[in-house]
Design a protein around this motif. Structure first.
Motif, PDB file in Angstrom:
ATOM      1  N   GLU A  80       6.678   8.216  -0.654  1.00 25.16           N
ATOM      2  CA  GLU A  80       6.075   7.446   0.435  1.00 25.16           C
ATOM      3  C   GLU A  80       4.554   7.492   0.420  1.00 25.16           C
ATOM      4  OE1 GLU A  80       7.747   8.943   4.001  1.00 25.16           O
ATOM      5  OE2 GLU A  80       9.793   8.263   3.549  1.00 25.16           O
ATOM      6  N   ASP A  81       3.973   8.557  -0.108  1.00 20.79           N
ATOM      7  CA  ASP A  81       2.523   8.730  -0.017  1.00 20.79           C
ATOM      8  C   ASP A  81       1.758   8.069  -1.158  1.00 20.79           C
ATOM      9  OD1 ASP A  81       2.910  10.253   2.260  1.00 20.79           O
ATOM     10  OD2 ASP A  81       3.091  12.123   1.123  1.00 20.79           O
TER      11      ASP A  81
ATOM     12  N   ASN B  65       0.330   5.123  -3.442  1.00 19.81           N
ATOM     13  CA  ASN B  65       0.013   3.694  -3.351  1.00 19.81           C
ATOM     14  C   ASN B  65      -0.846   3.315  -4.542  1.00 19.81           C
ATOM     15  OD1 ASN B  65      -2.816   4.228  -2.689  1.00 19.81           O
ATOM     16  ND2 ASN B  65      -2.063   4.833  -0.663  1.00 19.81           N
TER      17      ASN B  65
ATOM     18  N   PRO C   4      -0.913  -0.945  -0.498  1.00 18.63           N
ATOM     19  CA  PRO C   4      -1.266  -0.064   0.618  1.00 18.63           C
ATOM     20  C   PRO C   4      -0.777  -0.540   1.984  1.00 18.63           C
ATOM     21  CG  PRO C   4      -3.214  -1.188  -0.236  1.00 18.63           C
ATOM     22  CD  PRO C   4      -2.101  -1.482  -1.186  1.00 18.63           C
ATOM     23  N   ASP C   5      -0.570  -1.875   2.159  1.00 21.83           N
ATOM     24  CA  ASP C   5      -0.114  -2.357   3.473  1.00 21.83           C
ATOM     25  C   ASP C   5       0.572  -3.706   3.305  1.00 21.83           C
ATOM     26  OD1 ASP C   5      -2.217  -4.295   3.263  1.00 21.83           O
ATOM     27  OD2 ASP C   5      -3.614  -2.797   4.054  1.00 21.83           O
ATOM     28  N   ASP C   6       1.059  -4.259   4.425  1.00 18.86           N
ATOM     29  CA  ASP C   6       1.799  -5.530   4.377  1.00 18.86           C
ATOM     30  C   ASP C   6       0.908  -6.686   3.947  1.00 18.86           C
ATOM     31  OD1 ASP C   6       4.149  -4.342   5.119  1.00 18.86           O
ATOM     32  OD2 ASP C   6       3.902  -4.756   7.267  1.00 18.86           O
ATOM     33  N   ASP C   7      -0.366  -6.700   4.394  1.00 21.38           N
ATOM     34  CA  ASP C   7      -1.276  -7.776   3.984  1.00 21.38           C
ATOM     35  C   ASP C   7      -1.436  -7.796   2.470  1.00 21.38           C
ATOM     36  OD1 ASP C   7      -1.618  -8.580   6.562  1.00 21.38           O
ATOM     37  OD2 ASP C   7      -3.569  -7.596   6.844  1.00 21.38           O
TER      38      ASP C   7
ATOM     39  N   ARG D 185       0.633  -6.639   0.332  1.00 21.49           N
ATOM     40  CA  ARG D 185       1.914  -7.005  -0.282  1.00 21.49           C
ATOM     41  C   ARG D 185       2.095  -8.527  -0.275  1.00 21.49           C
ATOM     42  NH1 ARG D 185       4.426  -3.735   2.557  1.00 21.49           N
ATOM     43  NH2 ARG D 185       4.076  -1.965   1.177  1.00 21.49           N
TER      44      ARG D 185
ATOM     45  N   ALA E  35      -8.163 -10.296   3.251  1.00 24.89           N
ATOM     46  CA  ALA E  35      -7.113  -9.397   2.771  1.00 24.89           C
ATOM     47  C   ALA E  35      -6.873  -9.598   1.278  1.00 24.89           C
ATOM     48  CB  ALA E  35      -5.821  -9.626   3.548  1.00 24.89           C
TER      49      ALA E  35
ATOM     50  N   THR F  19      -7.339  -6.742  -1.576  1.00 19.20           N
ATOM     51  CA  THR F  19      -6.235  -6.396  -2.474  1.00 19.20           C
ATOM     52  C   THR F  19      -6.683  -6.444  -3.928  1.00 19.20           C
ATOM     53  OG1 THR F  19      -4.601  -7.225  -0.906  1.00 19.20           O
ATOM     54  CG2 THR F  19      -3.895  -7.000  -3.200  1.00 19.20           C
TER      55      THR F  19
ATOM     56  N   ASP G 253      -8.861  -3.441  -4.637  1.00 18.46           N
ATOM     57  CA  ASP G 253      -8.037  -2.234  -4.765  1.00 18.46           C
ATOM     58  C   ASP G 253      -7.366  -2.199  -6.129  1.00 18.46           C
ATOM     59  OD1 ASP G 253      -8.692  -1.243  -2.325  1.00 18.46           O
ATOM     60  OD2 ASP G 253      -6.898  -1.950  -1.282  1.00 18.46           O
TER      61      ASP G 253
END
Length: 658
Positions: free
Chosen positions: A504-505, A507, A628-631, A633, A651, A655, A658
């Motif tokens: 889970e941790d 990313n 890292p988050d839904d955006d 994704r 966003a 992304t 990142d």
């Protein structure tokens, strides 16, 4: 007995308490004899070397006892003095054991010739260890070697040299008996404070900058005062780890485990006697390791094989584990795999799950269909099957135990016993996996690189006919495991390690930082080649998806028109088949070809075959899981041609960065 004294899963509390006496509370010998030994060994009166010495030993074990003393410069030290005539006693014991081993070996050779373990060699290995342990100069060498490996350079300050006692030559008894102490097992040790630290005069086996373990300390030796029968080392204030609260034991277990694995798999020299008398929680919360009389050494080739074995054992890959055992000379090259692999599964799978001897017994019973509370003598079917497997191991599996494995096994069993006091579900194989992952990802040794390649390319979803492609999910899982101190993120029910679990941790940012950082040098060699394959697969997939969305756009717009939208949609030509002239340069000469958009697409981004499609889907799923988050994704889905809407330009830009 010292090993069993920390196995609450094996023995009842009363037996544990009795055996714990052997750690540091053996009946001491007379202090006058100890003083005589010190003066004889150091060549002068006691007061010439120490200003204070405790009137009684603070700890006593089978080979020596320890006194608390003070040097002229104020430093407190532990003075370890060998028992009188211990060499003769040990020699008699070893002689009797050697004769018994020879008789036993002849019986084995006569009645069980398929067994290849040389019990005389095993005893010889122990004998060498015992005799070496009786020479405290060897212990100091071992201390310095391991200290150089696991203690950071910043913690190792050169002790003062030649600062002994005051000029009157009189050693005074230390005030009171308020010594916060402890001493260690066979080699006896002490326990005490983080005062000044020493730098070893011996060369380090490996750079401590790379192998130093946070939270671990090894006391320095005052080498000018060390002889064959007297050892003077830094005093350490603290308590035995095994006497701490379970929560504190659990906190320090990963530290002790890391220190042991660094010794075993990095330095090739490991402390072979880590019983509770030799592991202390210092007053500042660090773990102190004491008494280096008994150590063992491992060849670099065996280190590499052990890394492979831990990986295969953690993943319950027993066929590959057979190869590891052959390389370690535990099994012969002509081993019957059909016989050994099922037995390995039955014997090792219950152990991998952890929880100690009682949990192991429960799982073994379950595997043979025997109720937990059933009397083995009455559980006929399961008991017969279990007995038959045991006889098969004894009669049909010609295993042997390398001599140093006896010392390694003792160390493992002892460390596991202490860890189980802090966590009844502790599983040493699972807990060791993050360390092994870090070693695989950072080592430049050929054997380690082969093991990494095996782990990364096994089970890939694509094969171009020349080699399997790197499994991106397995790469992410290895990095996630390397970043996970507990190993919990990759453990699956039943106790094995899931090579495809990310955790889970983890990313995209943390994974990329690891691969691109100093620790990811080894993995970058694989990633550089694989990046081309990944870019090709994802690029072709995205291009073809975007192309299809562009083709569908006019028809979708026409369909939304009222009244005649459906008719207009049917009347529109297929834009993919419309041909048009396309100018291009051929070696500087302008030319024109007639081609449709579909033909251009197939030339630039050829269709993916089934394996390529599965591989691209796996990579895309990995990227989405690591987003890292839904955006992020949603943006990834759009960029790869698989989503209908984005998360906005900001966003999307974030992304991409990142």
């Amino acid at each position: 007995a010292q090993t069993l004294s920390v196995r609450p899963d094996v023995l009842p509390p009363a037996a544990l308490a009795e055996l714990a006496v052997l750690q540091d509370s053996v009946v001491p010998f007379d202090t006058a004899i100890a003083i005589e030994t010190i003066e004889t060994e150091l060549g002068g009166p006691l007061g010439a070397f120490f200003t204070e010495v405790s009137s009684e030993p603070v700890a006593a074990a089978s080979l020596a006892q320890v006194y608390r003393a003070k040097l002229a410069d104020g430093r407190e030290v532990a003075v370890k003095v060998q028992r009188p005539k211990i060499l003769e006693q040990v020699s008699k014991d070893l002689y009797v054991l050697r004769r018994a081993a020879e008789v036993y070996q002849r019986l084995i050779d006569r009645f069980a010739p398929q067994q290849k373990t040389n019990y005389v060699d095993l005893l010889n290995e122990w004998a060498v260890g015992f005799y070496t342990e009786l020479d405290f100069r060897s212990e100091v060498d071992n201390l310095n070697a391991i200290r150089d490996v696991i203690v950071a350079d910043a913690d190792r300050v050169q002790p003062l040299v030649g600062a002994f006692a005051a000029g009157d030559g009189v050693a005074r008894a230390a005030a009171g008996d308020g010594v916060a102490h402890a001493a260690a097992g066979d080699g006896v040790e002490h326990a005490a404070a983080p005062a000044a630290h020493a730098s070893s005069s011996k060369p380090a086996l490996t750079s401590s900058a790379k192998t130093a373990v946070d939270g671990v300390y090894v006391p320095y030796a005052v080498e000018e005062l060390c002889t064959a029968r007297v050892a003077v080392t830094e005093w350490i204030d603290g308590v035995k780890l095994s006497t701490c609260e379970p929560a504190e034991i659990k906190r320090l277990t990963p530290v002790a485990q890391e220190a042991f694995l660094v010794q075993l798999l990095e330095a090739g020299i490991f402390h072979a006697d880590p019983h509770p008398g030799n592991l202390f929680r210092m007053s500042d919360g660090r773990l102190a390791i004491l008494d280096f009389g008994l150590v063992a050494r491992v060849r670099s080739t065996d280190q590499d094989t052990m890394v492979n074995a831990i990986v295969h054992l953690a993943n319950k890959d027993f066929p590959s584990l057979v190869d590891d055992f052959i390389d370690l000379e535990i099994l012969p090259k002509d081993t019957s795999r059909g016989t050994v692999v099922p037995l390995m599964d039955k014997a090792l799978s219950p152990y991998i799950a952890g929880g100690g001897a009682q949990a192991f017994e429960r799982r073994v019973r379950e595997s043979y269909g025997i109720d937990a509370d059933a009397d083995l003598g009455k559980a006929v079917g399961g008991f017969q099957a279990m007995t038959q497997d045991a006889l098969t191991v004894l009669n049909d599996v010609p295993f042997s135990i390398p001599p140093y494995f006896a010392l390694l096994g003792r160390a493992f069993v002892t460390l596991e016993g202490i860890a189980l006091q802090g966590d009844p579900d502790y599983a040493i194989i699972q807990a060791a996996y993050p360390f092994v992952s870090r070693k695989l990802l950072s080592s430049d040794r050929p054997a380690a690189r082969r093991a990494l390649q095996e782990a990364l390319y096994a089970g890939a979803g694509r094969d171009d006919g020349r080699r399997s492609a790197l499994n991106p999910r397995r790469l992410a899982s290895l990095v996630a495991s390397a970043l996970d101190e507990t190993g919990e993120d990759t453990i699956v029910p039943g106790g094995s390690i899931d090579f495809d679990a990310i955790g889970e941790d983890a990313n995209a940012t943390t994974l990329a930082k690891y691969v691109l950082g100093a620790r990811g040098e080894a993995i970058r060699d694989f990633c550089e080649d694989e990046a081309v394959v990944v870019a090709d697969a994802l690029g072709r997939q995205a291009a073809r998806r975007w192309f299809q969305r562009a083709l569908d756009a006019p028809a979708a717009a026409a369909r939304r028109l009222p009244f005649f939208g459906a008719a207009l949609e049917r009347a529109l030509p297929d834009p993919a088949t419309l041909t048009a002239p396309l100018p291009f340069l051929d070696n500087g000469t302008p030319r024109v070809i007639i081609a449709s958009p579909r033909e251009v697409l197939d030339a630039v981004a050829p269709p993916l075959d089934r394996d390529d499609e599965l591989y691209a889907l796996d990579v895309q799923k990995l990227l989405e899981d690591a987003a890292p988050d839904d955006d992020a994704r949603k943006t990834l889905e759009v960029l790869l041609g698989g989503g209908a809407g984005g998360a906005g330009p900001l966003a999307a830009a974030r992304t991409l960065l990142d």
